[in-house]
Design an enzyme around this catalytic site. Structure first.
Site, PDB file in Angstrom:
ATOM      1  N   GLU A  28       0.703  -1.213  -0.051  1.00  0.00           N
ATOM      2  CA  GLU A  28      -0.114  -0.086   0.032  1.00  0.00           C
ATOM      3  C   GLU A  28       0.940   1.456  -0.150  1.00  0.00           C
ATOM      4  OE1 GLU A  28      -2.784  -0.172   3.278  1.00  0.00           O
ATOM      5  OE2 GLU A  28      -3.727  -1.750   2.489  1.00  0.00           O
ATOM      6  N   GLU A  51      -6.112  -7.634  -0.402  1.00  0.00           N
ATOM      7  CA  GLU A  51      -6.453  -7.300   0.974  1.00  0.00           C
ATOM      8  C   GLU A  51      -7.494  -6.599   1.096  1.00  0.00           C
ATOM      9  OE1 GLU A  51      -3.140  -5.784   3.592  1.00  0.00           O
ATOM     10  OE2 GLU A  51      -4.806  -4.594   4.257  1.00  0.00           O
TER      11      GLU A  51
HETATM   12  C1  IDC Z   1      -3.089  -3.443  10.767  1.00  0.00           C
HETATM   13  C2  IDC Z   1      -3.198  -4.712  11.803  1.00  0.00           C
HETATM   14  C3  IDC Z   1      -2.911  -4.194  13.062  1.00  0.00           C
HETATM   15  C4  IDC Z   1      -1.585  -3.500  13.035  1.00  0.00           C
HETATM   16  C5  IDC Z   1      -1.423  -2.237  11.933  1.00  0.00           C
HETATM   17  C6  IDC Z   1      -0.013  -1.795  11.730  1.00  0.00           C
HETATM   18  O1  IDC Z   1      -4.438  -5.076  11.491  1.00  0.00           O
HETATM   19  O2  IDC Z   1      -3.118  -5.153  14.077  1.00  0.00           O
HETATM   20  O3  IDC Z   1      -1.197  -3.007  14.319  1.00  0.00           O
HETATM   21  O4  IDC Z   1      -1.609  -3.111  10.726  1.00  0.00           O
HETATM   22  O5  IDC Z   1       0.833  -2.522  11.370  1.00  0.00           O
HETATM   23  C7  IDC Z   1      -3.997  -2.223   5.782  1.00  0.00           C
HETATM   24  C8  IDC Z   1      -2.589  -2.697   5.836  1.00  0.00           C
HETATM   25  C9  IDC Z   1      -2.672  -3.557   6.964  1.00  0.00           C
HETATM   26  C10 IDC Z   1      -3.244  -3.194   8.371  1.00  0.00           C
HETATM   27  C11 IDC Z   1      -4.863  -3.189   8.105  1.00  0.00           C
HETATM   28  C12 IDC Z   1      -5.867  -2.810   9.061  1.00  0.00           C
HETATM   29  O6  IDC Z   1      -2.252  -3.291   4.652  1.00  0.00           O
HETATM   30  O7  IDC Z   1      -1.297  -3.739   7.341  1.00  0.00           O
HETATM   31  O8  IDC Z   1      -3.163  -4.023   9.179  1.00  0.00           O
HETATM   32  N1  IDC Z   1      -5.072  -2.292   6.656  1.00  0.00           N
HETATM   33  O9  IDC Z   1      -5.403  -1.540   9.430  1.00  0.00           O
HETATM   34  N2  IDC Z   1      -4.615  -1.357   4.801  1.00  0.00           N
HETATM   35  C13 IDC Z   1      -5.707  -0.965   5.137  1.00  0.00           C
HETATM   36  C14 IDC Z   1      -5.961  -1.426   6.340  1.00  0.00           C
END
Ligand code: IDC
Length: 513
Positions: A354, A441
């Site tokens: 992303e 995702e």
């Molecule tokens: C989130 C995880 C969370 C973690 C955070 C930071 O769910 O536990 O603390 O990342 O690393 C994304 C990202 C993905 C995110 C997810 C939800 O690719 O890494 O995971 N998210 O926030 N993009 C949109 C949402």
């Protein structure tokens, strides 16, 4: 040929909307010097505009929704859809609905609003989506031109601002748009004419609406072999549309236990044929501990291959928003992976999870992708997934300037509690232009990984994706205490799982493999 037939449609449309042919300048109620005289004369000369048998044009009459959508549909070269009622405009309203020029609630196919005046905000939306779908206006610049901007419903911002920026609407002397007001025939004629001019004779391709669900094959790698992209569709080695459904791991550095053999096996047991290995680059991931993370990723990839699954190697950039910051590391990593897995049809390369922050498509992401794709292509012909700006939501920017090459797909990420129809419409827009989309995702939570769960919204999303044969991986396979996690807190990774181990999200998602 195309131009001629469009003109012909325009002519037919004009007959429908505006009556029967009369020579230019022959309208008794269009006087030299009238503010619309110029437009009416020119449109008449082009064959787009005609009048009534009594020699009048009736410039001040109000245009109905059915009339407006019919003429726009024909100007855009669309075909009538399967109307639900016997009303003459039903097929045209359906065509506008099918192409997302308008939404169901704005003019339901049941017909109640067909003969009602179309609001100006809706007319402009339908016109812009049909003829100038890429027009955008800067919020600050364009909204200042509209004295009654506060009356405009937010869902019409994009198309209204785009119309002002493109000069399709200029606004009346008082500077008001009157979004809820109606449109006269003279006004309709003027804005349609302006939009047609802006297309410069090159109309957007009519969206290719799936006439029914895309029939996809599921199954694993032994059945489907090397994947290939045909048009916008992911296909198997035999060229049949294929859909992959499965889970993404959470960060390998935190929840690596749910990326191992048993976890992969458990996920397959619930019917998944896709596994995504999320290797964070920042956040104490690969950039801090390359050898350990690579080892973990390889273990996970090999476990997925052993289960006959397709597997995505995800270069999970997140806090390191611009992929260009670590392009050298990415080239080296993917070159090594592509060489290692050059004979494995299961492996899919996702080169930038992303991009965010200031990363821009043309300046950063595309050049990054070109370099990493080149590194991979020296060894492998496998599918490569490419992200875009705004956390992989800006596929509409990628479609304007895509990469050259084969078996490239573009990722869109959504979270059901945060993202809805806006992004789905965007998918349809880019599919219509032939851009292959992969949902590498998505979550049933909000975009922060928490909140909800939003099962109804998630269901709408999955139905939409299924109809279009689009593949997906769900975030995430872990037992973290957050609603996007598929497992209840405390679920061990070392044994088989039953339904009672699954969180609300997990139950829903596993049920949709
Ligand atoms: C989130 C995880 C969370 C973690 C955070 C930071 O769910 O536990 O603390 O990342 O690393 C994304 C990202 C993905 C995110 C997810 C939800 O690719 O890494 O995971 N998210 O926030 N993009 C949109 C949402």
């Amino acid at each position: 040929m195309k131009r001629i037939s469009r003109k012909l449609w325009g002519l037919l449309a004009a007959i429908l909307l505006l009556g029967v042919p009369l020579p230019a300048g022959a309208f008794s109620d269009v006087k030299p010097g009238d503010w619309y005289e110029n437009a009416v004369t020119e449109m008449t000369a082009q064959g787009y505009l005609l009048g009534y048998p009594d020699g009048r044009f009736r410039p001040e009459n109000t245009v109905s929704a059915g009339e407006f959508l019919a003429i726009v549909g024909r100007c855009a070269g669309a075909q009538e859809g399967a109307g639900q009622t016997g009303h003459w405009a039903a097929g045209w309203v359906q065509a506008a609905l099918d192409r997302s020029w308008i939404d169901w609630d704005e003019c339901p196919p049941t017909g109640a609003l067909f003969d009602k005046p179309i609001s100006r905000q809706l007319a402009v939306k339908a016109l812009m989506r049909a003829l100038l779908p890429d027009a955008r206006g800067d919020y600050n610049t364009e909204s200042q031109k509209i004295a009654d901007f506060s009356e405009l419903n937010g869902r019409y911002y994009e198309t209204t601002l785009g119309a002002y920026a493109a000069g399709v609407i200029i606004g009346d002397p008082s500077g008001t748009f009157r979004p809820l007001g109606s449109l006269t025939r003279a006004e309709a004629c003027i804005i349609i004419q302006r939009a047609l001019k802006k297309t410069d004779g090159v109309l957007p391709p009519a969206p290719d609406i799936p006439s029914g669900p895309v029939e996809t094959i599921q199954g694993g790698a032994s059945e489907n072999g090397w994947l290939q992209v045909k048009g916008a569709q992911l296909c198997n080695e035999q060229g049949k549309p294929v859909a992959l459904h499965g889970m993404s791991t959470h960060g390998l550095q935190w929840y690596g236990q749910f990326a191992g053999k048993q976890a992969v096996k458990n996920t397959t047991a619930f019917g998944a044929n896709l596994f995504r290995v999320a290797m964070y680059t920042g956040e104490n991931g690969y950039l801090s501990q390359p050898e350990a993370m690579k080892k973990k990723a390889i273990e996970s990839i090999d476990a997925a291959i052993a289960q006959d699954m397709y597997v995505i190697i995800d270069w999970h950039i997140l806090s390191d928003g611009n992929p260009m910051s670590h392009v050298k590391e990415a080239e080296a990593f993917f070159s090594e992976m592509a060489r290692r897995y050059q004979d494995r049809p299961e492996v899919i390369y996702e080169i930038c999870n992303e991009p965010n922050g200031g990363a821009a498509w043309g300046k950063d992401i595309k050049p990054y992708a070109q370099r990493v794709v080149k590194a991979i292509r020296q060894h492998s012909k496998g599918i490569i997934l490419i992200g875009s700006s705004t956390w992989s939501q800006d596929i509409h920017l990628a479609v304007q300037d895509p990469l050259e090459g084969e078996n490239l797909m573009y990722t869109l990420h959504f979270y059901a509690g945060t993202h809805g129809k806006e992004l789905r419409d965007r998918i349809d827009q880019v599919l219509a232009k032939g851009l292959p989309v992969f949902i590498s995702e998505w979550g049933v939570s909000r975009a922060d990984g928490s909140g909800g769960v939003f099962l109804k919204e998630a269901g709408e999303w999955l139905d939409f994706l299924q109809k279009r044969g689009i593949s997906w991986a769900n975030w995430s396979l872990c037992d973290k205490d957050e609603t996007s996690a598929a497992l209840k807190p405390g679920t061990p990774a070392t044994r088989a799982w039953t339904a009672s181990d699954l969180s609300e999200s997990g139950k829903f998602v596993f049920g949709r493999f």
